[in-house]
Design an enzyme around this catalytic site. Structure first.
Site, PDB file in Angstrom:
ATOM      1  N   ASP A 175      86.185  16.946   8.308  1.00  0.00           N
ATOM      2  CA  ASP A 175      87.568  16.542   8.528  1.00  0.00           C
ATOM      3  C   ASP A 175      88.425  17.368   7.565  1.00  0.00           C
ATOM      4  OD1 ASP A 175      89.824  14.900   9.290  1.00  0.00           O
ATOM      5  OD2 ASP A 175      89.593  13.935   7.336  1.00  0.00           O
TER       6      ASP A 175
ATOM      7  N   ASP B  60      86.621  11.057   5.540  1.00  0.00           N
ATOM      8  CA  ASP B  60      87.018  10.078   4.530  1.00  0.00           C
ATOM      9  C   ASP B  60      87.826   8.904   5.069  1.00  0.00           C
ATOM     10  OD1 ASP B  60      89.422  11.570   5.018  1.00  0.00           O
ATOM     11  OD2 ASP B  60      90.211  10.741   3.152  1.00  0.00           O
TER      12      ASP B  60
ATOM     13  N   ASP C  23      87.705   8.494  10.910  1.00  0.00           N
ATOM     14  CA  ASP C  23      86.458   9.266  10.882  1.00  0.00           C
ATOM     15  C   ASP C  23      85.231   8.387  11.107  1.00  0.00           C
ATOM     16  OD1 ASP C  23      87.662  11.756  10.361  1.00  0.00           O
ATOM     17  OD2 ASP C  23      87.838  11.267   8.232  1.00  0.00           O
TER      18      ASP C  23
END
Length: 628
Positions: A313, A505, A509
């Site tokens: 990410d 995080d 996600d």
């Protein structure tokens, strides 16, 4: 209640081992008294009884689809009794049952770091009440309570320092051994150890929501998990068993002496296979915990060791997750201060990482924030709120365009991102922010490549231009921008080079972390959902620990395989010697104990040194809770 003496505790923990030793001692006494025939009967009967008991468990395992290695030990016991080698039979029994004690000791040694984290969990807190304090269970502490933390005491819950200053040891959380100076108003993490002065703190979270308690929950889950003993050891179980039985049979057939069959089999015991692998994986999990990574099972270490692709990410993972507001672009009829105040008021009800930056910018500018009459967030897209009778929509371009058809994209520089705004159905402008790339992000990617993770990819909900800029700066192989959570899951599922590590995080996600072969959550201050769905959680805000986790996985699997092969090679060599009649059954049984010990000691190397190679000190930064 007084604790039982150590010998008594050991007897209670390992009753069969204690009984075997007692029967051995009784045999020595009877042999010295000239009762050798009775020794033979006692040893033989006891050994056959243990063999029958082990056989029942082995059959149950086979019926459940798990091929066991105990058939070698059981056959060795029966064979030694049949040829009159009753002393060797008792030694094999001791080896078989003593393997449990060896495994327990090695497992406790390997889990030392995990157990230390669990043992340190705060249980009570000293709550300040006017001119005195009371001891209360840590679960009774509420945000806003004032607590006394004595010298060298563990901070019970997350809080802020009320006293002027102190130093704290955060090594149990961050892995950094250097004490950290804290001043009035600074945050204190539960689990950190106060310095030499008593201080007061204000609780900011309940125990269950505090950093250390979340770590303890993750550690408890990891400690309860089982290493992939069956998958790893069973690769060698059947061929090793077949080879051992064939070699023993050939030795008997060539020599014509059935004793030779027993002499070979006493050296073919399975302890290196049954014990070395789990000890190594427990040791690897403990080493990971020492390095600030909680791994939820030995199978995760196996996947990390084989990983070929790493997906990241962007916001809060490859970048700091703290975008700074750099510009407010308004449409005619709106002033920058007016628009910033409206957006900041609406973003009070958003979990987006940029919300805190916008609110801080408005506060720093002295702009008043209004309370919303109604507010609703569309996860990963934006938020709509009614403020002072005006409807304010803030978020991605497509989201805002749904509320203002005339909305148009604004130009952004490389590395910038834009948040669009509509007020009362009219396009009002955009706010631009820039998020800094982590200083060690590129070196982490390079280290992963050296460890065999040659393919990299970035998934983000940000605009394509911003994503392309970050990808080019870091040398990422592939990039996909403007992703919804479902898009991320689809992208990871389509990757051919597997296993795939996904590092993220935020709340958005969580689905892709669960879908990846190995989900790694940046959990220093991240969302609980991300940590719960991940297979490994990095406890400090340091992306380089991703590469460290892969390194530990590779080292652990290597040590486990080396330990298994050490036991197999030494056992096979000794069996070949015994096949020619050079190792009596009793001596062979004793030699095999040393083989088991060597395999276990080799497996303990997975724990690593007390301090691994120095990693960059983690920067104290706030991890994102979510990313659009």
């Amino acid at each position: 209640m007084a604790r039982a003496p150590r010998p008594l505790r050991l007897i209670r923990r390992y009753p069969v081992v204690a009984l075997t030793l007692a029967i051995g001692a009784l045999g020595i006494v009877l042999a010295l008294a000239g009762q050798g025939w009775l020794v033979a009967w006692i040893f033989s009967a006891y050994a056959l009884g243990i063999a029958a008991w082990q056989a029942v468990g082995m059959v149950r395992d086979i019926l459940r689809g798990h091929w066991g290695l105990d058939i070698l030990a059981i056959t060795a016991i029966v064979a030694t009794v049949a040829v009159g080698e009753y002393v060797a039979a008792l030694i094999v029994v001791l080896m078989l049952t003593g393997g449990e004690a060896l495994e327990d000791y090695a497992g406790r040694r390997a889990k030392r770091e995990l157990d230390a984290l669990l043992a340190r969990a705060p249980q009570r807190a000293h709550r300040v009440l006017d001119d005195h304090f009371e001891d209360v269970p840590v679960d009774d502490v509420r945000p806003g309570d004032v607590l006394l933390v004595r010298p060298s005491e563990i901070v019970p819950v997350d809080g802020t320092l009320r006293s002027v200053e102190t130093t704290v040891d955060e090594s149990s959380i961050t892995g950094e051994s250097v004490p950290v100076e804290k001043h009035e108003g600074d945050p204190l993490l539960s689990g950190s150890v106060n310095g030499p002065a008593a201080v007061e703190i204000t609780a900011t979270a309940r125990a269950a929501d505090s950093q250390y308690q979340q770590i303890v929950a993750l550690v408890a889950e990891a400690a309860a998990s089982k290493a992939p003993v069956v998958r790893l050891a069973d690769r060698y179980a059947v061929p090793f068993t077949v080879f051992s039985l064939l070699l023993a049979g050939v030795a008997w057939w060539v020599s014509g002496d059935p004793v030779r069959f027993a002499e070979v089999l006493v050296l073919a015991t399975p302890c290196p296979l049954l014990i070395a692998a789990p000890v190594a994986f427990i040791g690897g999990m403990s080493r990971a915990a020492r390095n600030g990574v909680i791994v939820k099972g030995g199978g995760v270490l196996e996947q990390l060791a084989k990983a070929r692709t790493a997906v990241f990410d962007k916001t809060g993972t490859l970048t700091h997750g703290e975008p700074e507001l750099v510009a407010v672009r308004t449409e005619p009829g709106f002033r920058p201060d007016e628009l910033l105040a409206l957006v900041a008021s609406a973003e009070q009800y958003s979990s987006h990482v940029l919300a805190a930056s916008i609110i801080q910018a408005a506060t720093d500018g002295g702009l008043p924030l209004a309370e919303a009459e109604t507010a609703r967030e569309s996860a990963t897209n934006g938020v709509i709120a009614r403020i002072g009778g005006r409807e304010v929509a803030v978020g991605k371009f497509a989201y805002v365009q749904g509320h203002a058809q005339e909305a148009r994209r604004t130009g952004i520089a490389p590395g910038e991102l834009a948040v669009y705004v509509a007020v009362d159905g009219r396009y009002a402008g955009a706010l631009l922010a820039r998020d800094r790339v982590r200083a060690n992000a590129r070196t982490t990617l390079e280290r992963l490549d050296r460890l065999g993770v040659h393919h990299t990819m970035m998934l983000t909900g940000d605009a394509q231009a911003t994503a392309d800029h970050i990808a080019a700066e870091l040398g990422l192989e592939r990039v996909r921008a403007e992703c919804l959570p479902a898009d991320k899951v689809q992208e990871v599922a389509a990757i051919a080079e597997r296993p795939v590590i996904m590092v993220g995080d935020g709340v958005n996600d969580a689905p892709v972390l669960a879908a990846a072969d190995v989900g790694v959550a940046m959990g220093a201050r991240g969302a609980t959902a991300a940590s719960e769905s991940a297979d490994a959680v990095i406890l400090v805000d340091d992306i380089s620990r991703t590469a460290k986790a892969v390194e530990i996985g590779r080292d652990t699997v290597r040590v486990a395989l080396q330990s298994i092969w050490l036991g197999i090679i030494v056992s096979v060599a000794l069996m070949l010697i015994a096949a020619f009649g050079f190792i009596p059954a009793t001596a062979g049984a004793l030699l095999q104990e040393f083989v088991d010990l060597a395999a276990i000691l080799a497996a303990l190397r997975a724990i690593g040194g007390r301090r691994d190679a120095a990693a960059p000190a983690p920067v104290r930064e706030r991890a994102a809770t979510s990313a659009r």
